[in-house]
Design a protein around this motif. Structure first.
Motif, PDB file in Angstrom:
ATOM      1  N   VAL A   8      -4.175   9.719   0.807  1.00  0.00           N
ATOM      2  CA  VAL A   8      -4.773   8.591  -0.016  1.00  0.00           C
ATOM      3  C   VAL A   8      -3.880   7.672  -0.069  1.00  0.00           C
ATOM      4  O   VAL A   8      -2.870   7.503  -0.762  1.00  0.00           O
ATOM      5  N   ALA A   9      -4.575   6.412   0.589  1.00  0.00           N
ATOM      6  CA  ALA A   9      -3.938   4.838   0.278  1.00  0.00           C
ATOM      7  C   ALA A   9      -4.424   3.966  -0.811  1.00  0.00           C
ATOM      8  O   ALA A   9      -5.609   4.012  -0.953  1.00  0.00           O
ATOM      9  N   ARG A  10      -3.292   3.670  -1.535  1.00  0.00           N
ATOM     10  CA  ARG A  10      -3.727   2.856  -2.846  1.00  0.00           C
ATOM     11  C   ARG A  10      -2.861   1.463  -2.815  1.00  0.00           C
ATOM     12  O   ARG A  10      -1.608   1.797  -2.561  1.00  0.00           O
ATOM     13  N   PRO A  11      -3.392   0.547  -3.388  1.00  0.00           N
ATOM     14  CA  PRO A  11      -2.418  -0.713  -3.718  1.00  0.00           C
ATOM     15  C   PRO A  11      -1.556  -0.313  -4.697  1.00  0.00           C
ATOM     16  O   PRO A  11      -1.781   0.733  -5.595  1.00  0.00           O
ATOM     17  N   ALA A  12      -0.501  -0.767  -4.556  1.00  0.00           N
ATOM     18  CA  ALA A  12       0.882  -0.712  -5.475  1.00  0.00           C
ATOM     19  C   ALA A  12       1.623  -1.847  -5.474  1.00  0.00           C
ATOM     20  O   ALA A  12       1.716  -2.635  -4.654  1.00  0.00           O
ATOM     21  N   THR A  65       0.958  -1.204   0.161  1.00  0.00           N
ATOM     22  CA  THR A  65       0.108   0.054   0.144  1.00  0.00           C
ATOM     23  C   THR A  65       0.841   1.045   0.108  1.00  0.00           C
ATOM     24  O   THR A  65       1.826   1.275   0.768  1.00  0.00           O
ATOM     25  N   THR A 125       0.602   5.224   0.339  1.00  0.00           N
ATOM     26  CA  THR A 125       0.035   6.547   0.821  1.00  0.00           C
ATOM     27  C   THR A 125       0.829   7.676   0.597  1.00  0.00           C
ATOM     28  O   THR A 125       1.811   8.007   0.841  1.00  0.00           O
ATOM     29  N   TRP A 126      -0.215   8.479  -0.406  1.00  0.00           N
ATOM     30  CA  TRP A 126       0.063   9.632  -0.556  1.00  0.00           C
ATOM     31  C   TRP A 126      -0.595  10.754  -0.713  1.00  0.00           C
ATOM     32  O   TRP A 126      -1.748  10.627  -1.115  1.00  0.00           O
TER      33      TRP A 126
END
Length: 168
Positions: free
Chosen positions: A75-79, A69, A71-72
Motif C-alpha cells: 500500500v502506497a501512502r503519502p508520508a 510516498t 509503500t508498506w
C-alpha cells in the motif's frame, strides 16, 4: 532474513564535513528502505528532503522537511516529517530536534561518520551517518525493543537546483 546487530555501524570516513548545517542545506532526493526484521517485510520511501533556513529566533538553524510516498505491505501512502537542525555545542556540529522542540540527537559529521543512540519509550534507535562525498550521504537506524525490530537505511543525493554542496 535478520541482519547482524552491527548493521548500523558506519563504514570508514569518506568525506569529512567541517560544518554539518552548511553541508546539509538545500534539496536532497531521498530513498529509504525499511525492513521489519521480525517478519521480513520490506517497505520503501521515495521523496525529497529540503533543508531550509529557520526563521528567528532560530537563525543559523535549518528546517528539515521530508515528503514523498511510503509503500508498506503493498500500500502506497503519502508520508512526511519535519525536524529542526540547530547549531550544536561545538562548531560544525548540529542539534537535531523533533518539530515540537524535543531533543532527538546530536550530529557531528566532522570525521565523515557519526553514531548515536536515541531511546524512544521502550525501544532503542541506534543511528549511524556516513558522508560519501559532497553530494551523497546515508543514515542507518536499527530500531530494537519490545514494540519494533526494524532496519531503516536512507540514501540522500543532492537534488537539482540545490545550489551545490553547502549551499544556503
Amino acid at each position: 532474513m535478520p541482519l547482524p546487530d552491527d548493521a548500523v555501524r558506519p563504514e570508514p570516513a569518506r568525506h569529512p564535513v567541517p560544518d554539518a548545517l552548511a553541508h546539509l542545506a538545500g534539496v536532497w532526493d531521498v530513498t529509504r528502505t525499511v525492513v521489519d526484521l521480525g517478519d521480513g517485510f520490506e517497505g520503501r520511501f521515495v521523496g525529497t528532503t529540503v533543508f531550509s533556513a529557520l526563521p528567528a529566533p532560530d537563525e543559523g538553524g535549518l528546517l528539515h522537511h521530508e515528503s514523498g510516498t511510503f509503500t508498506w505491505r503493498g500500500v502506497a501512502r503519502p508520508a512526511e516529517r519535519t525536524l529542526r537542525f540547530l547549531p550544536g555545542d561545538e562548531p560544525g556540529t548540529a542539534r537535531v530536534e523533533f518539530a515540537d522542540g524535543r531533543f532527538f540527537h546530536g550530529l557531528d559529521l566532522r570525521t565523515g561518520t557519526h553514531t548515536v543512540d536515541h531511546p524512544c519509550a521502550r525501544d532503542l534507535y541506534s543511528g549511524a551517518f556516513e558522508v560519501y562525498d559532497a553530494d551523497r550521504w546515508r543514515s542507518r537506524w536499527r530500531v530494537g525493543g519490545p514494540a519494533k525490530d526494524l532496519l531503516l537505511v536512507t540514501d540522500y543525493v543532492r537534488g537539482p537546483g540545490s545550489g551545490g554542496a553547502g549551499a544556503r
